[in-house]
Design an enzyme around this catalytic site. Structure first.
Site: not given
Length: 723
Positions: A35, A220
């Site tokens: 990610k 995030d």
């Protein structure tokens, strides 16, 4: 311009997320799915392809370390400077906004940020100024209350106190605290976020300026956001701009500190035409680990749904070790790590994960005995923890009134209104008269050289410690420790802290009781009384044996601390009902779901080898507890696990049958002793052997003594005498 380097090497779904058109987007990123790489390449794509200027991008994360890593990665892949880009934590970005617009935020230009300790001291002064009893309104409790309300976006003026006197007085403290901070130009951490949200909410021109500036906001670890953070992000992107969130609902494990996993669902409902891209290919773990993790987490409802997979090998099945007890669990893990090291592997690639910090004690003890370097990630060694050192100090001073270091540590803990002025007088008297601090205190009390209040408080402390000595002189060590923890006020003081830290401290105090119950005086120190021998042991255990942060060492940590990390070999220990999940979680579906996510996080830290351990019995709070394996183990598919030892066929008497022995398992002769045999110990008196394990010099016997309860003893050193 050739931008193929931004998507080369990415899988199809990563490439789709990086090169997506400008839109609101959820990147549902499973553990180990790359990610961070996707997020940084997406930012580079926006600048290179979509021609978004650096000042048009805001990237938000949760830790300074993550923000620094993100900035470094973007700098590495972009051929130009990114100085105008805002990259930071929620608190860092909020602080930047308030510095730029301090007037609109109603703050002085030189406003100061106060840390948690300073905030607590300030709250305490306010409680005192309002003539409230800190016994009923502990500063730590009130600090937690204030921060919790701010995280919900609530000022004192927004709260209806109702009819409860306690609620009204808590609200009074909050209001007075707000006024004091405003007057002094002080801002705490929770205030940074709340005031930054209010700054934009109450100033339309400023809000439109930042909405127009930040064309793309990227966040995030979105599953860890709380209500206020979500409200701030939603407000900032409520115009002709876009919000990209990267997160994993299956890794939402911070509900206890305000994180709201429902924020992902809110994003999908409230944002315009959001697109979801799932990153399910895992680049970290083997097939067996991933398949078992998938099956475990499927037992949670209301998931967004994804299934991790790998193109790599299945690897070894997950090992399930059924230990006889917590000592057996510790010895097994230690032996596996030693074997790992002998094969030429690094110790730092091994991690031991546990649910609570108190579980580290036995591993620390075993590692020191075997000279295995270890490092406690984000924590302290057991005997170095504040609550343990405080308890030990009471024991030391009770055992030796002349112990000045112990005296200074606990004379005002919990608070007894013995201030610095009184302590300075005690120190001066001790120096001038050649006394210890205890002797100086008695002298000053008798000579009435202190104020009446100071004499009363100091006398109370002297009497308390003296009384402990007489009250506990006939008690076994573990009851002595339990008595002091409860009657010194330490337990109540730590309970008043509230939250996760309070729970951890109480668990550590309970583990100290367990440590004293299992303590056996070494052969070479048999002439010592039990308390003196234990204090010597604790002092040696507290020595500088923990490895340097950068030394090759086994990593010990809680499962919460392990999030975001990865290790070649992982041991998850104490995976039992009542431990993990905890008893309270089994009675609450929301808590149980979060505990299952925590187990999922723990399992997906392992790259090559995962071992899950549970013990048939475990010494908790000074008592032997019998636990079944965790339901989480039962939820793992059989094809992905391997039982190292089938359900333990422990050589043990039935717990309820001490007078008339009935055995489950065949009794073995261990150095001349058998289950059910009556024996006599030089210190503990007569008892019955109720369990046995190991063989030869490494064998141990559990003996139930009529006076002091059950104790595990090394057969070779116990000097037991058959009756």
């Amino acid at each position: 311009m050739d931008v193929s380097y931004l998507i080369d090497g990415l899988n199809d779904f990563q490439r789709a997320a990086v090169s997506a058109p400008e839109q609101n987007m959820l990147v549902l990123a499973g553990a180990g799915s790359g990610k961070t790489r996707v997020l940084t390449h997406r930012i580079a794509w926006l600048m290179q392809v979509e021609k978004i200027p650096t000042y048009g991008i805001l990237a938000v994360t949760f830790t300074n370390k993550a923000a620094k890593e993100m900035r470094g990665r973007i700098t590495d892949i972009c051929p130009f400077q990114i100085g105008g880009m805002w990259i930071g934590t929620f608190h860092g970005i909020a602080h930047r906004l308030l510095r730029l617009h301090y007037q609109e935020a109603n703050l002085p230009e030189q406003f100061q940020i106060i840390d948690s300790d300073d905030q607590q001291k300030m709250v305490k002064r306010i409680i005192k100024s309002l003539n409230l009893d800190e016994k009923y309104y502990p500063a730590k409790d009130m600090q937690w209350y204030i921060n919790d309300k701010k995280d919900e976006g609530l000022r004192a003026k927004h709260i209806d106190a109702g009819y409860s006197l306690q609620d009204k007085q808590r609200l009074q403290v909050y209001q007075a605290y707000e006024e004091a901070c405003q007057l002094a130009g002080l801002v705490d951490f929770a205030e940074l976020l709340l005031r930054a949200h209010e700054l934009l909410l109450n100033n339309a021109a400023l809000l439109h300026h930042y909405q127009d500036r930040f064309k793309h906001v990227l966040v995030d670890e979105f599953q860890d956001t709380n209500k206020l953070q979500y409200a701030w992000l939603n407000l900032l992107t409520d115009r002709d701009n876009y919000l990209t969130i990267v997160g994993d609902d299956d890794q939402s494990i911070y509900g206890w500190r305000g994180a709201d996993v429902e924020n992902i669902q809110r994003f999908l409902k409230e944002k315009t035409n959001p697109v979801t891209i799932r990153l399910e290919q895992n680049y970290r773990s083997t097939g067996h680990i991933l398949n078992a993790s998938n099956k475990l987490i499927q037992n949670n409802s209301d998931r967004l749904g994804k299934e991790l997979w790998t193109s790599g090998e299945d690897g070894e099945p997950i090992a399930i070790y059924s230990a006889f007890n917590d000592y057996d669990e510790t010895r097994y893990v230690t032996s596996q790590i030693q074997a790992w090291e002998r094969e030429g592997n690094k110790l730092c690639d091994c991690a031991i994960l546990y649910r609570s910090n108190a579980q580290s004690r036995l591993f620390e003890e075993q590692f020191m005995a075997n000279q295995l370097p270890y490092h406690i990630y984000g924590g302290q060694r057991f005997f170095d923890r504040l609550e343990i050192k405080d308890s030990i100090a009471y024991l030391r001073l009770m055992n030796n009134h002349q112990d000045d270091a112990a005296f200074e540590r606990i004379v005002n803990k919990p608070k007894r209104k013995i201030g610095n002025t009184t302590l300075d007088k005690i120190r001066l008297c001790a120096r001038e008269q050649g006394y210890t601090m205890w002797q100086a205190s008695v002298f000053l009390i008798e000579e009435k050289q202190l104020s009446a209040g100071a004499r009363s408080s100091l006398s109370g402390f002297i009497e308390l410690v003296s009384r402990f000595k007489s009250e506990t002189s006939e008690l076994p060590l573990f009851q002595m420790v339990d008595h002091i923890i409860n009657h010194s006020g330490l337990k109540a003081m730590f309970e008043a802290e509230k939250g996760e830290k309070s729970r951890s401290r109480i668990e550590n105090l309970q583990e100290l009781v367990s440590a004293t119950k299992g303590f056996v005086i070494p052969e070479e120190e048999q002439e010592m009384d039990e308390l003196t021998a234990f204090l010597a042991y604790a002092a040696l255990e507290s020595g500088d044996n923990q490895a340097d942060e950068f030394e090759d060492a086994v990593q010990l940590m809680t499962m919460h601390s392990a999030k975001g990390l990865e290790f070649s070999q992982v041991f998850m220990v104490g995976v039992e009902e009542g431990m993990f999940p905890g008893q309270r979680s089994t009675e609450d579906e929301t808590r149980l779901a979060e505990e299952r996510r925590l187990c999922y996080v723990g399992m997906t830290r392992a790259m090559q080898k995962l071992t899950i351990c549970h013990a048939e019995s475990r010494r908790l709070y000074g008592q032997e507890k019998f636990h079944s394996a965790s339901r989480f183990i039962a939820e793992l598919p059989e094809k992905d696990i391997h039982f190292v030892r089938k359900q333990a066929q422990v050589k043990r008497m039935q717990p309820a049958s001490i007078k008339a022995p009935v055995f489950n398992g065949e009794s073995q002769d261990v150095q001349g002793f058998k289950l059910g045999q009556q024996v006599k110990h030089v210190k503990f008196g007569e008892g019955t052997i109720i369990a046995q394990e190991g063989s030869g010099e490494n064998s141990r016997l559990q003996v139930h003594f009529s006076d002091v309860g059950s104790k595990w003893l090394m057969t070779a050193y116990a000097r037991l005498e058959a009756i």
